[in-house]
Design a protein around this motif. Structure first.
Motif, mmCIF file in Angstrom:
data_model
loop_
_atom_site.group_PDB
_atom_site.id
_atom_site.type_symbol
_atom_site.label_atom_id
_atom_site.label_comp_id
_atom_site.label_asym_id
_atom_site.label_seq_id
_atom_site.Cartn_x
_atom_site.Cartn_y
_atom_site.Cartn_z
ATOM 1 N N LYS B 105 0.859 -1.181 0.000
ATOM 2 C CA LYS B 105 0.000 0.000 0.000
ATOM 3 C C LYS B 105 0.890 1.224 0.000
ATOM 4 O O LYS B 105 1.897 1.232 0.710
ATOM 5 C CB LYS B 105 -0.863 0.033 1.258
ATOM 6 N N PRO B 106 0.541 2.311 -0.713
ATOM 7 C CA PRO B 106 -0.659 2.434 -1.546
ATOM 8 C C PRO B 106 -0.498 1.725 -2.882
ATOM 9 O O PRO B 106 0.597 1.705 -3.442
ATOM 10 C CB PRO B 106 -0.762 3.945 -1.765
ATOM 11 N N PHE B 107 -1.563 1.151 -3.372
ATOM 12 C CA PHE B 107 -1.466 0.462 -4.656
ATOM 13 C C PHE B 107 -2.497 1.031 -5.610
ATOM 14 O O PHE B 107 -3.525 1.570 -5.208
ATOM 15 C CB PHE B 107 -1.689 -1.044 -4.479
ATOM 16 N N LYS B 108 -2.204 0.891 -6.899
ATOM 17 C CA LYS B 108 -3.172 1.296 -7.910
ATOM 18 C C LYS B 108 -4.079 0.096 -8.196
ATOM 19 O O LYS B 108 -3.629 -1.045 -8.151
ATOM 20 C CB LYS B 108 -2.451 1.689 -9.206
ATOM 21 N N GLN B 111 -2.728 -2.700 -10.264
ATOM 22 C CA GLN B 111 -1.753 -3.601 -9.640
ATOM 23 C C GLN B 111 -2.491 -4.723 -8.922
ATOM 24 O O GLN B 111 -2.069 -5.876 -8.965
ATOM 25 C CB GLN B 111 -0.900 -2.840 -8.619
ATOM 26 N N VAL B 115 -2.100 -8.781 -9.733
ATOM 27 C CA VAL B 115 -1.711 -9.818 -8.763
ATOM 28 C C VAL B 115 -2.782 -10.904 -8.695
ATOM 29 O O VAL B 115 -2.482 -12.100 -8.663
ATOM 30 C CB VAL B 115 -1.470 -9.207 -7.368
#
Lengths: 718, 121
Positions: B105-108, B111, B115
């Protein structure tokens, strides 16, 4: 403020309340670790979610505070009343930041810094703890060698226990396959007998050879989660920008040696005997069948990739001006014409020698014509590629999520055909996006994926090219079409039509079921123009649609415009050519049949009434009408029209010559051709003649379908 | 049958984001507020993947992962942990406990999808 941000704000305000309550409790019980945990978690969430939803100032601010409470959690720092006060001030500041983000008064950044610095002071006192800057950006991607394809050898050997953390190695193979040409060979050498087998263990090992434009880091990223419990080797073995040289690549023994699957000494020993190296190595136990198969696969993979490269390096191309090409095609066409005369002359003379030469000339000129026409062929991919932008812009404008798939971009078509296809294709794609594909909300509501798909495909089919535009949208609404058609007077309310007939109504001029005219389409001049454009190219348009599932429009186009299959017909001494693609059948028209209809130009074919146009009358050809005439029935724009001639001679490969300036404006004639005996035959344009007849019969330009139908049922008085 | 994913996080905004992102891709999403809630929701249910925050009250992410790995029903289920840059030691603890992968985190949203696709297709 978007929905997600608003959600965060709400949550953050709540968390601040929780936080303040916890801080009050902590003030009373400074060593209660459970309360410290609550404080930490609240800070952590405010920070983490803040970064997620773009509240970077809050995220950065809380980072330092979180670190301090981390020290408290680890008992490296004691809670003091000062820390509690400071944290309460921090909460006020965070509140101010939240308020500011929704249009409240701007934050006093000076206060932010001083609170932050005060917290930092606690961190500095703790010399063990590292202070990390929060990372709110992604780490910069490693510099990669962009663009150049290279071939990689990848060995992936998961450890025995790899399944225990939920990994599925097979999915990783799929991921690699998605990066380019990939050959995969499984190696099961480690598989023991059933007695020793652990059913939850992984005994497989994979060797892959992958040709891809991505770099080593991208390949490594595929294995990011399994790096620690597998052995992975990634090596480059070939580069696409290296000269292909000898496509043979490395020998099997070399590959096995490089991979460590064979011992040098054993390899030497095997090489010195006569048998195939792979067999020997397996037989002598120096290597295994799987290893050999795998190495052979690598050899083959790189070999074919290099051979491909070699072929493309040798093929070269040359620019030619379009006018020279046209001149060449023209000459080739003339040659075909003269050759036809030669053939018919030699047949008449019945001279064996001459016949032989004539045949030879026929063969050569046909080949010359084919090659020169093929030079005008271009892959349709260049036109298709323009549409990507169109789809992207339109879907953004209309707030729809659309995937655009192209197939058959290498399919070739005549240059002129491609140029004239552009507009109709644009219109069809716009239709799909505007009317066909539903907005994401409506799609998920009916169980579809939020993202719609438009597929544009081209393929050869005999002497034609089929271009299809398929969408998985809502399909045609036959009820709406019917209602609109009745409203516009195209059909009567009682008319009974099949679903297919209802679908084809959308090709009527002035038709559109879009209730509001958008800037994109809905003006209702589209589909009929598309159809006439395609028919002018000698092609056809077909449409199939299923409500709720989607629509497919298929365009069928001839490969070339310069030569068409024609039907040779005569009226008195004059010879004409009708385009065979439009012709459906020929029927006889006797004197009695003519008289039966009392001067109306209609004929009954099986159960259908077909209007006809007498070419004699239209072109004012002198001579008496024979007792029995022929009606060549064509299908144009979805309806049938007949053309009356004296005799139908037969099929004729027609090389089209354009008419000179004087005659070019003549309606109903699209060109001329030279026959085998040297005479000229005019090529009839059935579409224009039919339109002309419509306009003439009722004195106005009304929708074609209506007129023809009314004429046939005698309602329209001429 | 679409794949079902359990999203465990004490932050409502994260839960909503995960649900919104993955449902758009055609996955079914079940939500839980912490480890205990997650174990409750998993009783008698099949899921194809679990995405869990590590820092939660009551039963936290690490404990949840351990509990799942001892349950024959979920022993081989892919588990993704949501970690933060400054808590890499937690990430290692998660891996030892048996997590399959992680997202920082932070993730878009893309992404997250990447995963998920990597681990369950």
């Amino acid at each position: 403020m978007d929905a997600q941000g608003e959600l965060y704000r709400q949550e953050a305000y709540e968390l601040l309340d929780t936080l303040e309550n916890a801080l009050m409790e902590l003030e009373q019980n400074p060593s209660d670790m459970e309360v410290v945990g609550r404080v930490f978690r609240a800070m952590h969430t405010i920070k983490g979610s803040g970064a997620m939803f773009g509240f970077n100032d809050i995220s950065n601010f809380t980072h330092t505070i979180e670190s301090v409470y981390d020290l408290v959690r680890e008992r490296r720092l004691d809670v003091t009343p000062e820390i509690i006060s400071l944290t309460l001030h921090a909460c006020d500041q965070i509140r101010a930041m939240l308020d500011a983000s929704a249009g409240g008064p701007p934050v006093e950044t000076g206060r932010t810094s001083s609170i932050e610095d005060a917290f930092k002071g606690y961190l500095d006192r703790d010399t063990d703890g590292p202070s990390e800057a929060p990372v709110t950006e992604e780490a910069a991607a490693p510099v990669s060698e962009a663009g150049c394809d290279a071939t990689w050898r990848i060995r992936f050997r998961p450890h025995r226990d790899v399944f225990a953390n939920g990994t599925n190695p097979v999915l990783l193979l799929g991921e690699l396959r998605g990066m380019g040409e990939c050959s995969v060979v499984l190696n099961m050498d480690d598989l023991p007998g059933l007695d020793d087998l652990d059913p939850e263990g992984c005994y497989a090992c994979w060797d892959m050879v992958l040709t891809t434009g991505e770099d080593a880091n991208a390949i490594r990223d595929v294995f990011i989660f399994v790096e620690q419990n597998s052995d992975i080797t990634i090596e480059k073995v070939d580069r696409e920008d290296a000269p292909a040289g000898d496509p043979a690549y490395k020998r099997l023994g070399e590959i096995l040696l490089e991979r460590g699957d064979v011992d040098e000494a054993d390899l030497e020993k095997a090489l010195s005997s006569q048998e195939r190296i792979g067999e020997i190595l397996v037989k002598t136990g120096a290597s295994t069948t799987s290893a050999v198969t795998s190495a052979l696969a690598e050899q083959e993979h790189v070999r074919s990739s290099r051979t491909r490269r070699l072929a493309s390096e040798e093929a070269s191309s040359i620019r030619v001006s379009a006018s020279r090409l046209d001149a060449l095609v023209n000459l080739a066409g003339e040659l075909v014409t003269v050759q036809a005369r030669l053939s018919s002359l030699s047949a008449r003379r019945n001279d064996a020698d001459l016949l032989g030469v004539a045949e030879e000339v026929e063969r050569l000129s046909a080949e010359l014509r084919d090659i020169s026409m093929s030079m005008r062929m271009l892959p349709i991919g260049t036109t298709f590629a323009k549409f990507r932008r169109l789809v992207r812009d339109l879907s953004a404008e209309l707030d729809k999520d659309i995937a655009f798939i192209m197939e058959g971009e290498e399919t070739e078509l005549d240059k002129t055909v491609i140029e004239r296809l552009s507009d109709p294709l644009v219109h069809l794609i716009r239709n799909s996006i505007d009317h066909g594909l539903e907005p994401p909300g409506a799609r998920t509501a009916s169980g579809k994926k939020a993202q719609g798909t438009i597929r544009l495909a081209a393929e050869h089919s005999g002497a034609h090219v089929l271009i299809s535009i398929t969408d998985d949208g809502a399909g045609l609404d036959t009820q709406a079409i019917r209602a609109k058609a009745v409203e516009k007077g195209i059909i009567t309310p009682e008319a009974v039509l099949t679903e297919a007939e209802l679908h084809s109504l959308i090709f009527s001029p002035g038709f559109s079921t879009a209730s509001s005219v958008t800037s994109v389409s809905g003006r209702g001049v589209g589909m009929d123009v598309v159809r006439s454009n395609i028919e002018a190219l000698g092609g056809t348009v077909e449409l199939t649609s299923t409500r709720g599932k989607g629509t497919t429009v298929t365009l069928k186009l001839p490969l070339t415009l310069a030569i068409i299959d024609g039907l040779l017909v005569t009226v008195s001494e004059e010879t004409f050519v009708l385009p065979l693609s439009a012709v459906v059948e020929c029927v006889e028209l006797t004197e009695t049949g003519r008289n039966r209809t009392h001067g109306r130009h209609i004929i009954k074919v099986r159960e259908e009434i077909v209007p006809y146009i007498p070419l004699r009358g239209v072109f004012s050809i002198a001579g008496a009408t024979p007792k029995t005439e022929q009606v060549v029935i064509t299908e144009i724009s979805g309806r049938r029209v007949g053309f009356v001639v004296d005799r139908v001679i037969g099929q004729h490969q027609t090389v089209i010559k354009s008419l000179s300036g004087l005659l070019r404006g003549v309606e109903g004639i699209s060109g001329a051709t030279i026959l085998g005996d040297g005479s000229v035959a005019l090529i009839v344009d059935p579409i224009k003649l039919a339109q002309h007849a419509d306009a003439a019969s009722c004195g106005l330009h009304a929708p074609r379908g209506a007129i023809i139908r009314e004429k046939a049922s005698g309602l329209c008085t001429p | 049958m679409s794949k079902r994913i359990l999203s465990v996080d004490d932050s409502m905004s994260i839960r909503q984001l995960v649900q919104f992102t993955l449902e758009k891709e055609g996955y079914e999403v079940v939500l839980a507020t912490d480890g205990r809630d997650a174990l409750e929701k998993l009783r008698g249910q099949r899921v194809d993947m679990v995405i869990t925050d590590l820092n939660m009250p009551d039963v936290d992410g690490i404990e949840l992962i351990k509990a799942l790995r001892t349950d024959p029903e979920f022993k081989f289920t892919p588990i993704v942990m949501l970690t933060t840059e400054s808590a890499m030691d937690k990430k290692d603890a998660g891996r030892s406990a048996g997590a399959t992968g992680w997202i920082v985190k932070p993730f878009k949203p893309q992404q997250l999808v990447a995963v998920v696709k990597k681990l369950i297709g």
